[in-house]
Scaffold this active site. Sequence first.
Site, PDB file in Angstrom:
ATOM      1  N   GLY A  26       4.702  -8.146  -7.182  1.00  0.00           N
ATOM      2  CA  GLY A  26       3.915  -9.808  -5.175  1.00  0.00           C
ATOM      3  C   GLY A  26       2.379  -9.544  -5.887  1.00  0.00           C
ATOM      4  O   GLY A  26       1.817  -9.603  -6.732  1.00  0.00           O
ATOM      5  N   ARG A  65       9.616  -9.813 -10.660  1.00  0.00           N
ATOM      6  CA  ARG A  65      10.040  -8.175  -9.809  1.00  0.00           C
ATOM      7  C   ARG A  65      10.664  -7.452 -11.239  1.00  0.00           C
ATOM      8  O   ARG A  65      11.477  -6.686 -10.953  1.00  0.00           O
ATOM      9  CB  ARG A  65      10.459  -8.121  -9.260  1.00  0.00           C
ATOM     10  CG  ARG A  65       9.295  -8.247  -7.668  1.00  0.00           C
ATOM     11  CD  ARG A  65       9.761  -7.528  -6.279  1.00  0.00           C
ATOM     12  NE  ARG A  65       9.158  -8.549  -5.655  1.00  0.00           N
ATOM     13  CZ  ARG A  65       7.418  -8.129  -5.358  1.00  0.00           C
ATOM     14  NH1 ARG A  65       7.044  -6.198  -5.620  1.00  0.00           N
ATOM     15  NH2 ARG A  65       7.217  -7.843  -4.337  1.00  0.00           N
ATOM     16  N   ASP A 118       3.298  -0.006 -10.591  1.00  0.00           N
ATOM     17  CA  ASP A 118       4.404  -0.002 -12.113  1.00  0.00           C
ATOM     18  C   ASP A 118       4.508  -0.202 -13.097  1.00  0.00           C
ATOM     19  O   ASP A 118       5.098  -0.517 -14.404  1.00  0.00           O
ATOM     20  CB  ASP A 118       5.950  -0.011 -11.079  1.00  0.00           C
ATOM     21  CG  ASP A 118       6.005   1.006 -10.349  1.00  0.00           C
ATOM     22  OD1 ASP A 118       5.377   2.250 -10.787  1.00  0.00           O
ATOM     23  OD2 ASP A 118       7.086   1.062  -9.556  1.00  0.00           O
ATOM     24  N   LYS A 138      -4.101  -5.016  -9.835  1.00  0.00           N
ATOM     25  CA  LYS A 138      -3.809  -6.028  -8.878  1.00  0.00           C
ATOM     26  C   LYS A 138      -2.408  -5.499  -8.050  1.00  0.00           C
ATOM     27  O   LYS A 138      -1.874  -4.487  -8.325  1.00  0.00           O
ATOM     28  CB  LYS A 138      -2.650  -6.948  -9.662  1.00  0.00           C
ATOM     29  CG  LYS A 138      -1.935  -8.305  -8.306  1.00  0.00           C
ATOM     30  CD  LYS A 138      -0.753  -8.380  -8.441  1.00  0.00           C
ATOM     31  CE  LYS A 138       0.098  -7.340  -8.806  1.00  0.00           C
ATOM     32  NZ  LYS A 138       1.747  -7.497  -7.953  1.00  0.00           N
ATOM     33  N   THR A 139      -3.493  -5.420  -6.530  1.00  0.00           N
ATOM     34  CA  THR A 139      -2.201  -5.452  -5.443  1.00  0.00           C
ATOM     35  C   THR A 139      -3.043  -5.316  -3.938  1.00  0.00           C
ATOM     36  O   THR A 139      -3.641  -4.815  -4.000  1.00  0.00           O
ATOM     37  CB  THR A 139      -1.516  -3.961  -5.248  1.00  0.00           C
ATOM     38  OG1 THR A 139      -1.194  -4.048  -4.409  1.00  0.00           O
ATOM     39  CG2 THR A 139      -2.584  -2.527  -6.044  1.00  0.00           C
ATOM     40  N   ASP A 141      -2.316  -3.671  -1.300  1.00  0.00           N
ATOM     41  CA  ASP A 141      -1.847  -2.392  -0.744  1.00  0.00           C
ATOM     42  C   ASP A 141      -3.481  -2.245  -1.459  1.00  0.00           C
ATOM     43  O   ASP A 141      -3.230  -0.832  -0.743  1.00  0.00           O
ATOM     44  CB  ASP A 141      -0.178  -1.980  -1.729  1.00  0.00           C
ATOM     45  CG  ASP A 141       0.271  -2.470  -0.938  1.00  0.00           C
ATOM     46  OD1 ASP A 141       0.013  -3.991   0.074  1.00  0.00           O
ATOM     47  OD2 ASP A 141       0.926  -2.618  -1.840  1.00  0.00           O
ATOM     48  N   TYR A 172      -1.405  -7.500  27.697  1.00  0.00           N
ATOM     49  CA  TYR A 172      -0.387  -6.919  26.828  1.00  0.00           C
ATOM     50  C   TYR A 172      -1.576  -5.958  26.098  1.00  0.00           C
ATOM     51  O   TYR A 172      -2.553  -6.063  25.514  1.00  0.00           O
ATOM     52  CB  TYR A 172      -0.693  -8.674  25.640  1.00  0.00           C
ATOM     53  CG  TYR A 172       0.420  -8.822  26.919  1.00  0.00           C
ATOM     54  CD1 TYR A 172       1.288  -8.821  26.699  1.00  0.00           C
ATOM     55  CD2 TYR A 172      -0.199 -10.992  26.670  1.00  0.00           C
ATOM     56  CE1 TYR A 172       2.375  -9.823  28.183  1.00  0.00           C
ATOM     57  CE2 TYR A 172       0.439 -11.863  26.883  1.00  0.00           C
ATOM     58  CZ  TYR A 172       1.821 -11.365  27.912  1.00  0.00           C
ATOM     59  OH  TYR A 172       2.405 -12.123  28.594  1.00  0.00           O
ATOM     60  N   ARG A 222       4.013   0.112   2.598  1.00  0.00           N
ATOM     61  CA  ARG A 222       5.078   0.733   2.847  1.00  0.00           C
ATOM     62  C   ARG A 222       4.636   2.395   2.015  1.00  0.00           C
ATOM     63  O   ARG A 222       4.594   3.510   2.391  1.00  0.00           O
ATOM     64  CB  ARG A 222       5.766   0.737   1.933  1.00  0.00           C
ATOM     65  CG  ARG A 222       6.795  -0.571   3.485  1.00  0.00           C
ATOM     66  CD  ARG A 222       8.180  -0.612   2.130  1.00  0.00           C
ATOM     67  NE  ARG A 222       9.204   0.285   2.311  1.00  0.00           N
ATOM     68  CZ  ARG A 222      10.364   0.410   2.349  1.00  0.00           C
ATOM     69  NH1 ARG A 222      11.002  -0.380   1.444  1.00  0.00           N
ATOM     70  NH2 ARG A 222      10.756   1.711   1.799  1.00  0.00           N
ATOM     71  N   TYR A 224       2.943 -11.899   4.493  1.00  0.00           N
ATOM     72  CA  TYR A 224       2.794 -13.081   3.733  1.00  0.00           C
ATOM     73  C   TYR A 224       1.851 -14.031   4.084  1.00  0.00           C
ATOM     74  O   TYR A 224       1.066 -14.449   2.616  1.00  0.00           O
ATOM     75  CB  TYR A 224       4.432 -14.175   3.751  1.00  0.00           C
ATOM     76  CG  TYR A 224       5.723 -12.613   3.091  1.00  0.00           C
ATOM     77  CD1 TYR A 224       6.130 -12.810   1.772  1.00  0.00           C
ATOM     78  CD2 TYR A 224       5.878 -11.735   4.121  1.00  0.00           C
ATOM     79  CE1 TYR A 224       6.954 -11.798   1.551  1.00  0.00           C
ATOM     80  CE2 TYR A 224       7.070 -11.219   3.734  1.00  0.00           C
ATOM     81  CZ  TYR A 224       7.598 -11.756   2.507  1.00  0.00           C
ATOM     82  OH  TYR A 224       8.743 -10.846   1.535  1.00  0.00           O
ATOM     83  N   GLY A 282      -1.325 -12.767   4.195  1.00  0.00           N
ATOM     84  CA  GLY A 282      -2.443 -13.092   3.239  1.00  0.00           C
ATOM     85  C   GLY A 282      -2.586 -12.893   1.845  1.00  0.00           C
ATOM     86  O   GLY A 282      -3.218 -12.670   1.168  1.00  0.00           O
TER      87      GLY A 282
END
Lengths: 550, 550
Positions: free
Chosen positions: B77, B141, B172, B198-199, B201, B239, B248, B422, B424
């Site tokens: 990603g 990927r 990974d 890199k990530t 997350d 709201y 995830r 997506y 960001g």
Amino acid sequence: MEKSALQIARAAYQPKLPKALKGAVKAKEGKATESVGNQKEIKELFPNTYGMPVVEFVPAESENNEAVNVGVILSGGQAPGGHNVISGLFDGVKSLNKESKLYGFLMGPGGLVDHKYMEITDELIDEYRNTGGFDIIGSGRTKLEKVDQFEKGIEILRKLGIKALVIIGGDDSNTNACVLAEYYAAKKYGVQVIGCPKTIDGDLKNEQIETSFGFDTACKTYSELIGNIQRDCNSSRKYWHFIKVMGRSASHIALECALQTQPNVCLVSEEVEQKQMTLDDVVTLIAKAVADRAEDGNNYGTVIVPEGIIEFIPAIKKLIAQLNEVLTDPATGEPREFASAEEQIAFVKSSIEADNLAVLESLPADVARQLCLDRDPHGNVQVSLIETEKLLSRMVDTKLKQWKSEGKYCGKFSAQHHFFGYEGRCAAPSNYDADYCYSLGYNASRLIASGKTGYMSIVKNTTAPADEWVPGGVPITMMMNIERRNGANKPVIRKALVELDGAPFKYYASHRDVWARKTSYVYPGPIQYFGPTEVCDRCTLTLALEQGKK
Amino acid sequence: MEKSALQIARAAYQPKLPKALKGAVKAKEGKATESVGNQKEIKELFPNTYGMPVVEFVPAESENNEAVNVGVILSGGQAPGGHNVISGLFDGVKSLNKESKLYGFLMGPGGLVDHKYMEITDELIDEYRNTGGFDIIGSGRTKLEKVDQFEKGIEILRKLGIKALVIIGGDDSNTNACVLAEYYAAKKYGVQVIGCPKTIDGDLKNEQIETSFGFDTACKTYSELIGNIQRDCNSSRKYWHFIKVMGRSASHIALECALQTQPNVCLVSEEVEQKQMTLDDVVTLIAKAVADRAEDGNNYGTVIVPEGIIEFIPAIKKLIAQLNEVLTDPATGEPREFASAEEQIAFVKSSIEADNLAVLESLPADVARQLCLDRDPHGNVQVSLIETEKLLSRMVDTKLKQWKSEGKYCGKFSAQHHFFGYEGRCAAPSNYDADYCYSLGYNASRLIASGKTGYMSIVKNTTAPADEWVPGGVPITMMMNIERRNGANKPVIRKALVELDGAPFKYYASHRDVWARKTSYVYPGPIQYFGPTEVCDRCTLTLALEQGKK
């Protein structure tokens, strides 16, 4: 209130003012005006505020310097720059006379009726300069349109010694501001009412109003996100992104975002309506772009969808009108009741015309079901609940599968969905909106000092440097005509839709074939508040094109 | 490629480099290392790349100046800063020797296997400096994990005279980079392999890696939007916004966004799991915040939800595990086939344990149905299709209605939903990511020049000014342990989850009661690339807290 680093740094920004507003001014009056339509009816409805001249402020030797108490109201949906209108107004009334006071009515027009207000002080306004949001006094959607509201309002205005009320709102709020101005003028209550043109939708504009405030910042925020998504899509090369943006009545936002980001497809509701497109036509248009790009090995792309698109498709508009009709009990005018959802659907199907039934049945089953079942408190079909971006991508998927089986398409189609609205309505105003709004507010104080009522604050020539901006006022009646609303004829400000022969749409139309096929994405990035002027101070492409500056 | 004004202005930015990388360097080696777990097994699996020392680069009198051809791959990603890793690597290998060449393999690791590549030239790299996206060479990927892939790879590496391969990826991809390094070392192919962390997350970090690149920019972009939404919510006051953000496997993004924006509620998956919370517990927690604020007259708020939350709820995790089990035919290992959806649901309900059935039936009917029916190509339940933010708000609504009937709640509840991912991943890198990534890439060239393989490029001390940053390398084996993946034991880099006794979570935990009840929103605004350093150069609050800098 804990502040971010940016908020602290940005608080120091001094919005630019037109040169004409930097010293004493006087109003230079033009000729008497006419409304854009239904002149006779509008004149009858607004005997005290009809036909007034457009005014422009020009330098003067000295000004009326009496203290004046002013009230301000934020009406309707948020738009970036509202706080700057108020800070401009604050600085404006204080510059007239330091004893002047500014009161804010809380949570929208309801605050005037319910007598909820606060004084806006130096300390308070300094917390909100150049910030997004309407949270300084809150906003609301109460409509000021009844005499008892006007009378409740005058009570508190008198109590606070308020001589002028500034209403910051969209077309409806400004229409109501004019009705209020007329009422107070007719009653000789001595309270002026001034409007300010707000709406991110960009549909409050005309020969006098170059743009509504907030449109610039909101579109730049959405374009930042669309650009980011396009860059992602151009890196992974596997998704079609369907991006819905706000704009139910007009597609200015979608079009501006398309001009800024150059997506593969941008739908424009006004064009769909004018060309009498069916839903299948719209789906085919998108599917064609997908299939063409697939031929080049590009199984990815972006589609910008204006929120209101569904209601502009004539066949669907007709279907919805009939659904609303058959679901209402003609005897009572109330929504019909049904024992079960199934009974309701069966009733609908047996009651609508054959062509409407065909359209209903062409929709995916769950969408058709939703259209038949979900109604708002007034009994109307809730079109806004339909996730248009998902509806379109599913129908495109179906169409492509059919084409694949016919050997007309050989790609892969996988979709992602986005909807941008709340993300941009309260962004901190861009330099353009910060300056424009501050000037609109400051200028409103001069309209007040000039004794005007029923005027909207305007600033023109905004694609030039701020020094050359032209401040003034336009009678609200000038922008009105009579339209049918909720079954009655009403005087309203005419909404500005995307003009298909206007420069912004023509620019898009002349480039869209290339953008559809070839990846031509532009990545605008986030709004910058510091740095080079060509980055920080550019206006929307819509405005630049309209003024022949691009 | 048409460029935006910001892109043109930003191209001129010269990313900062650590002082240590500004001249000739040599590797200062530390002691032999051990893997974080399963030392014996990891050592056996990686005989050639296990136990190597951590290295740090320190100034030297001169460097090895031989030309070296290098290949680079973007894996997985997108994350902001990927282009700067490549531009840093490009400048780094050219600074070693102008004759060095850099090749990019196209569309991810698959480009190495399929021999798809391009040379990265001066002209090309200049188009991509300081930009977001991975579009310079694309990403993909494909997992590099099989011998035939490695052998296909060496063919093209030899053909291009490439002596070192830099793989930019997450945990990974870096694990696979190490497997490849080990394979080429064992075969004495003479090709080094270097990883880059890199990530977005943020879950690839440890004692050696301060942060994964892209986390900073992505979180700032999401926080911009969350702040804007909060300002809207604080203006209209009607709201509750449920905002899902990517993540995830870990909740670093949700937590960082919460630290930046101070929402009313932020869920942290790791806490939900550790406290063995049920879905009802989670719903009650949110409903409680809604009800408490309603008592103060505040019927609005914000909830940040990490994408993976559902899978961290132990009871749901257990349900999903059993669904996957019963929906697989034990004889073939293939997904079971059913004549109809109803038959499938009946089978599921009769096959799962009573407690799992109870959990299934506690879900809204359509979500339960979706869980029973939708499976991915491997036959697994598609948890990611569940719109968690909507599921939670619906269940909160149900709970509040129940409380209202019991007289325990007297407010109004209306929800809006958002999902940011997506938006960001391809933002133009913040100064932090632009500098960090450029340094990581430049530093990789020095690891190559030092003859290292099986190392990850690292830069430490990044909360200090860039001059003081400490570049070096860490053996990838050091970060590994053995974990169960797809039914087999595998050596993998241990993922960094949110630590409940870490400073970022503790900061949140110590403030959340106040934030839940009182409106304490912070509005970070968009990333700024020009302007005051306290605006442009701040790091994430996660990192600042971890390093004791806040």
